[in-house]
Design a protein around this motif. Structure first.
Motif: not given
Length: 488
Positions: A55-56, A198-202, A212-222
């Motif tokens: 959650e951003r 649950v990870r906030y501000e992320t 062709g398959r979604v295998v994950g995501l990149a994330w950012r926290r600050f």
């Protein structure tokens, strides 16, 4: 992220190069902690999936928490039964199908057939809908009443296509806004009882795709960045009304003198993430806009005319349906005319009172509409209304009363004069289980969408009902969470 550009899609090799490899692995990652994301994460975790919810913001809720708290539910819920309301899944199906722009029968059927079970699931979060019915015509119940009509169930032609029943279930929080926060908070409580993290501000920044398959995501926290490998990613990050560039491209009218009903993060990122992996968008040109002129409900007995002096919508329509028709009129201009026997000023007028006039001729001049047309419109309406009839637009008899007692007053429903608020309705095409579809209809493996990120039951304002998005988001969020958990 603003703008209309799609985020880059990363490969596992990009993850290795940019982040030095995966920061961790899990079963399900959910993006966004509104009512849809919370429901998806809760069901995934309860199904035994290792679940991470990003959650951003610094707290849960998103735009969901701003809502008054209507959930569109039916088919014989405990509130309906306790208040003597007869309803069935079949009549609910008939109604939602009738008001849908492009109905998807499998989704409507599932939602209606499971509506009572979904009601029970919501209450099991830790609250109860009040077993009471509010019979008036309003945007939302004035107190904590548990049930009211919140759509066009009793409006022509829908009342002839499905037996009308009230289905707007309001959480027990008084007031017009913020009631749904109670539900999101209870979701947070229930999530804390599971193994979900649950990870906030992320926030998510990119999807990672392999073959062709979604295998994950990149994330950012600050300034911290990383990538999570996952069997499934569920996008529940809201709509795009907070992104001026996307609004200008898809729903330009929402940018015209309108207050956005959105949180800071309704910037379309979830939709653009989905599209970056090949997901198709639906109903992107459909805005929800409204400036309710009721309550008081007696104003529904008046007539609404455009700048040509002609009626164009049944006045007893749900407020967003009325607004959608107003937007189609010349210059998006319209006026509500009420005579002295029926006029009652709203306590919080969103549609400003213009003036009062002793004669129809003076009123026409004051409004800038042709006298001959306005007089003919009013005369025709009054003639039929005296018999409780409205052959032109079929307003329900309970609201059909002559407006023939001068002086007359008028309220301005025009865009730029009335205080319109709105949001976007477009989203990613999905299956009944929440899998994101490509343009050819095939599902993208490992990618799901729910809530305002997905196109499900709420398709356009003319067929909308209050509570449809909270009900739709939480229900299909649950389905997405369960199905994603099954991919382990």
């Amino acid at each position: 992220m603003s703008g209309t550009a799609l985020p880059d899609v990363l490969s596992p090799a990009d993850v290795e190069e940019r982040f030095g490899g995966w920061s961790e692995e899990t079963d399900v990652v959910v993006v966004g902690f509104g009512v849809a994301g919370g429901a998806a994460a809760l069901e995934a975790a309860r199904a035994g999936a290792r679940t991470i919810l990003l959650e951003r913001a610094a707290e849960p809720g998103g735009t969901s928490a701003m809502a008054g708290g209507h959930f569109y539910l039916g088919g014989g819920t405990p509130v309906q039964k306790a208040t003597g309301i007869e309803d069935s899944a079949e009549e609910m199906f008939n109604y939602i199908r009738a008001v849908s722009k492009d109905p998807e029968d499998d989704k409507i059927r599932a939602y209606c057939d499971d509506s009572v079970e979904h009601f029970d699931w919501l209450e099991a979060l830790g609250f109860e809908f009040e077993r009471s019915f509010w019979p008036g015509k309003a945007v939302i119940q004035p107190g904590t009443e548990g049930l009211m009509y919140t759509g066009n169930e009793k409006v022509h032609p829908f009342r002839d296509l499905a037996v009308p029943a009230p289905r707007g279930h309001k959480v027990p929080v008084p007031g017009d806004t913020g009631g749904a926060k109670l539900v999101v908070d209870r979701m947070a409580d229930r999530l804390a009882e599971t193994s979900a993290e649950v990870r906030y501000e992320t926030g998510a920044t990119n999807l990672v795709v392999e073959d062709g398959r979604v295998v994950g995501l990149a994330w950012r926290r600050f300034e911290e960045r990383g990538a999570i490998r996952a069997d499934a990613v569920i996008l529940a990050a809201g709509g795009f009304v907070g992104n001026a560039d996307m609004v200008a491209e898809h729903t330009p009218r929402l940018g015209e003198k309108l207050f956005p009903l959105a949180s800071t993060y309704d910037d379309g990122l979830g939709l653009r993430l989905g599209a970056s992996a090949g997901g198709a968008w639906r109903f992107m040109d459909e805005p929800f806009q409204t400036a309710p002129f009721y309550p008081p409900s007696i104003l529904l007995t008046g007539i609404i005319v455009n700048k040509e002096g002609k009626r164009f919508v049944a006045e007893d329509s749900y407020h967003a349906r009325t607004a959608a028709f107003v937007m189609e009129q010349p210059d998006s201009a319209a006026f509500l005319i009420v005579d002295s026997a029926h006029i009652e000023h709203p306590k919080m007028p969103l549609c400003p009172f213009i003036d009062g006039w002793e004669t129809v001729e003076e009123m026409a001049a004051g409004l800038g509409v042709p006298f001959e047309t306005l007089n003919a419109t009013l005369t025709s309406y009054n003639t039929h209304a005296a018999d409780g009839e409205d052959p032109e637009l079929h307003k329900a008899p309970e609201w059909t009363e002559p407006q023939d007692t001068g002086p007359w007053g008028a309220y301005d429903l025009s865009l730029g004069k009335a205080m319109y608020a709105g949001f976007t309705m477009g989203g990613l095409a999905t299956t009944v289980e929440g899998e994101v579809r490509r343009e050819d209809g095939s599902a993208i493996a490992g990618l799901y969408a729910a809530g305002a990120c997905a196109a499900n039951l709420a398709q356009d304002a003319k067929g909308y009902a209050s509570g449809m998005q909270l009900g739709d988001g939480s229900y299909f969020g649950r389905r997405a969470g369960r199905h994603a958990a099954g991919l382990r």
